[in-house]
Design a protein around this motif. Structure first.
Motif, PDB file in Angstrom:
ATOM      1  N   ILE A  81      -0.186  -5.070  -1.683  1.00 23.33           N
ATOM      2  CA  ILE A  81      -0.418  -3.592  -1.451  1.00 23.33           C
ATOM      3  C   ILE A  81      -0.277  -2.935  -3.104  1.00 23.33           C
ATOM      4  N   VAL A  86      -8.137   0.183  -1.332  1.00 23.42           N
ATOM      5  CA  VAL A  86      -8.857   0.525  -0.121  1.00 23.42           C
ATOM      6  C   VAL A  86     -10.133   0.778  -0.483  1.00 23.42           C
ATOM      7  N   HIS A  90      -9.668   4.990  -1.595  1.00 29.65           N
ATOM      8  CA  HIS A  90      -9.247   4.939  -2.693  1.00 29.65           C
ATOM      9  C   HIS A  90      -9.517   6.204  -3.681  1.00 29.65           C
ATOM     10  N   TRP A  99      -3.582   3.441   1.585  1.00 34.30           N
ATOM     11  CA  TRP A  99      -2.946   2.490   2.221  1.00 34.30           C
ATOM     12  C   TRP A  99      -1.988   3.058   3.478  1.00 34.30           C
ATOM     13  N   CYS A 103      -2.630   2.000   7.394  1.00 34.38           N
ATOM     14  CA  CYS A 103      -1.669   1.396   8.397  1.00 34.38           C
ATOM     15  C   CYS A 103      -1.362   2.437   9.534  1.00 34.38           C
ATOM     16  N   THR A 139       3.847  -2.748   6.592  1.00 27.60           N
ATOM     17  CA  THR A 139       3.055  -2.359   5.341  1.00 27.60           C
ATOM     18  C   THR A 139       3.211  -0.879   5.203  1.00 27.60           C
ATOM     19  N   ALA A 143       4.130   1.198   1.354  1.00 25.25           N
ATOM     20  CA  ALA A 143       3.260   2.382   0.794  1.00 25.25           C
ATOM     21  C   ALA A 143       4.110   3.734   0.733  1.00 25.25           C
TER      22      ALA A 143
END
Length: 580
Positions: A81, A86, A90, A99, A103, A139, A143
């Motif tokens: 991570i 991504v 991003h 991120w 998720c 996750t 983040a």
């Protein structure tokens, strides 16, 4: 540079500390805390009610609770991570927020799929989706924690941590009560569909969140290593198997449950080893077995990251850079104080974590389930949020380590209130006072610890280092908490046997008959002896908290000594301190 070393000019006032809570990042943090807490409690707590209502056994339900252990291992994929971007998202939202969105989308999908499943017919599917939700939730935590640290300066981390915990506690209430009410009126499937929709709160928070500072990615130096695709593929497989083995052993120790490990051994045909493992986990020395499993699990994980003897390989370099470099960076920055800091993190919340037998304690005192629910779950949560707020203000006003010292004292002292509560009989005012003050202390200490751990991270390793710290701080408490009941009943039997502890029975001999009325049936001791056993347990929980107090003072003194040395260097050589 460590965030711990950052400082702001001037001494902050209470007013300036309070203003932080009205700023955009703190307001966003409340919603992100809600987004983090909701899925965790939906699969850890509320799902068990649905499974039980569907007629499933407690053994099966217990295996589902193991899903939440995935958060303990989040440091294993936190480096990914930290480094991976991504695609597409991003560029629009930045590293951390992209991120979070991924998720949250996976959590919503998992909850929606659970909502469309019948546990009596598709238990395996629910298990798969529960694992997906648990992994995505852990996750998302990685983040969110990284964004919180990178989006606000050190002086504001207390307020950010407090805002996160406010949202998290609201999620506990919502996930614990709303699904039950909806399930009673419309069914469990509709209830979980609504919970999936509530995750949009987190999505809106991400969209409203300010972008974090430029995200630094630490380079991995694999120059000069010749590609060997087949050999590297085999090495990756071997290392990942070793990592999975270490995580399995570690998780079995933390959960005090070797069921999954035994299942894997059985599937591999090692029935003799399986039986030995189950016997060890159920033996009288099981707490030492659990501790050994935790240590061994960490050792195996470390082994998987070490370079091969005799040469550098890409898998070895990548895993070492991902998992070993963040820890190495921490020890390089803090040098001789690193061990003290890690010990402080591990021991700081133990006085709170060992209090895992409080509901039986209140019932033994003669309080009803309604009284316990109203005082502990409603009033207690409110007082906890007050403590969270006070912790955030203390961090901003007095600094991280001074606030940590206050929080280190708060835990042990508040635990001693429960000895006083024992002597009051059935007294609701005393119950309100003890639970209220204990929750204020716990909220205060929790906020200080989160802010302090945040300050210890460094650029490029934010997610990995914080995930490691947050995994470490819960481990000693989990292990010691498994012995709470044995300590109470062991001390009670000793008091009944006429030993040194028998003198404590006099303090509880004159209590009303409803106090410890069922002690003989449940524990095989007299009511007064059980009162003495609880008193010994609460005193023990306070005493082990003294170690955190000593460590907090030691770390504070180290920092003050370093600051004085730095000031001395500046005064002796101002030209050098000014830099080029």
């Amino acid at each position: 540079m460590s965030r711990e070393s950052e400082s702001t000019s001037g001494s902050p006032t209470v007013a300036s500390a309070l203003r932080v809570y009205a700023e955009r990042p703190a307001l966003v943090m409340v919603a992100l805390g809600f987004s983090a807490g909701l899925p965790y409690f939906l699969i850890f707590d509320t799902l068990s009610a649905w499974l039980r209502a569907s007629g499933l056994s407690l053994e099966v339900i217990g295996f589902f609770s193991l899903v939440t252990l995935v958060s303990t291992f989040k440091f294993l994929w936190a480096p990914f991570i930290d480094r991976a971007r991504v695609p597409v998202l991003h560029g629009w939202f930045g590293h951390r927020r992209s991120w979070m969105l991924v998720c949250q989308g996976l959590i919503m999908f998992g909850l929606w799929m659970v909502a469309g499943t019948d546990p009596t017919r598709s238990l395996g599917a629910i298990a798969v989706f529960a694992v997906l939700i648990g992994f995505s939730s852990a996750t998302q935590d990685i983040a969110i924690d990284a964004w919180r640290i990178e989006a606000a300066e050190t002086s504001k981390q207390g307020a950010m941590a407090a805002a996160y915990q406010w949202g998290y506690r609201v999620a506990i209430i919502v996930a614990g009560a709303v699904p039950l009410l909806l399930a009673d009126a419309y069914g469990w499937n509709f209830s979980y569909a609504v919970m999936a929709a509530l995750m949009t709160i987190g999505v809106l928070a991400v969209l409203a969140a300010p972008r974090e500072e430029h995200h630094a990615i630490r380079p991995i130096h694999a120059e000069g290593i010749r590609p060997a695709p087949v050999r590297e593929a085999l090495e990756w497989i071997a290392r990942l198997v070793i990592l999975a083995t270490g995580a399995l052993v570690l998780g079995s120790g933390l959960a005090a449950n070797a069921g999954v490990l035994a299942g894997v051994l059985n599937g591999a045909g090692a029935t003799g080893v399986r039986d030995a493992v189950l016997a060890a986990w159920a033996s009288d020395a099981r707490v030492w077995v659990h501790l050994a499993a935790v240590i061994a699990g960490f050792g195996v994980i470390v082994l998987a990251t070490l370079p091969l003897p005799g040469g550098r390989t890409r898998p070895g370099v990548y895993l070492s850079s991902a998992l070993a470099d963040p820890l190495r960076d921490f020890f390089v920055r803090h040098r001789s104080a690193a061990g003290l800091i890690l010990a402080l993190i591990c021991l700081y919340r133990i006085p709170d974590f060992v209090l895992n037998i409080m509901n039986p304690f209140y019932l033994d005192l003669g309080y009803t389930l309604v009284e316990i629910a109203e005082v502990r779950k409603i009033f207690g949560v409110g007082m906890s949020m007050l403590g969270v707020f006070a912790g955030g203000v203390a961090v901003a006003r007095y600094g991280l380590l001074r606030a940590m010292v206050i929080g280190a004292f708060a835990g042990p002292v508040s635990n001693l209130l429960f000895i006083w509560l024992e002597t009051q009989g059935h007294n609701l005012f005393a119950l309100f006072a003890a639970i209220g003050l204990d929750n204020v202390a716990g909220g205060f200490a929790g906020t200080c610890l989160i802010a302090y751990m945040s300050s210890l991270t460094s650029a490029g390793f934010t997610a990995t280092q914080y995930a490691l710290f947050s995994s470490l701080y819960a481990i000693p408490g989990r292990l010691l908490a498994s012995q709470s009941g044995r300590i109470v009943e062991g001390a009670a039997r000793a008091a009944d046997a006429g030993g040194v502890l028998s003198g404590l029975k006099g303090y509880f001999a004159g209590l009303p008959p409803e106090n410890f009325a069922t002690a003989v049936e449940r524990s095989g001791v007299s009511p007064a002896a059980l009162g003495a056993g609880y008193a010994v347990f609460f005193a023990y929980s306070a005493i082990i908290g003294v170690f955190a107090v000593v460590l907090a003072f030691a770390v504070l003194r180290r920092q003050e000594d370093e600051e004085r040395l730095q000031v001395g260097r500046v005064l002796s050589d101002p030209a050098r301190a000014a830099g080029p």
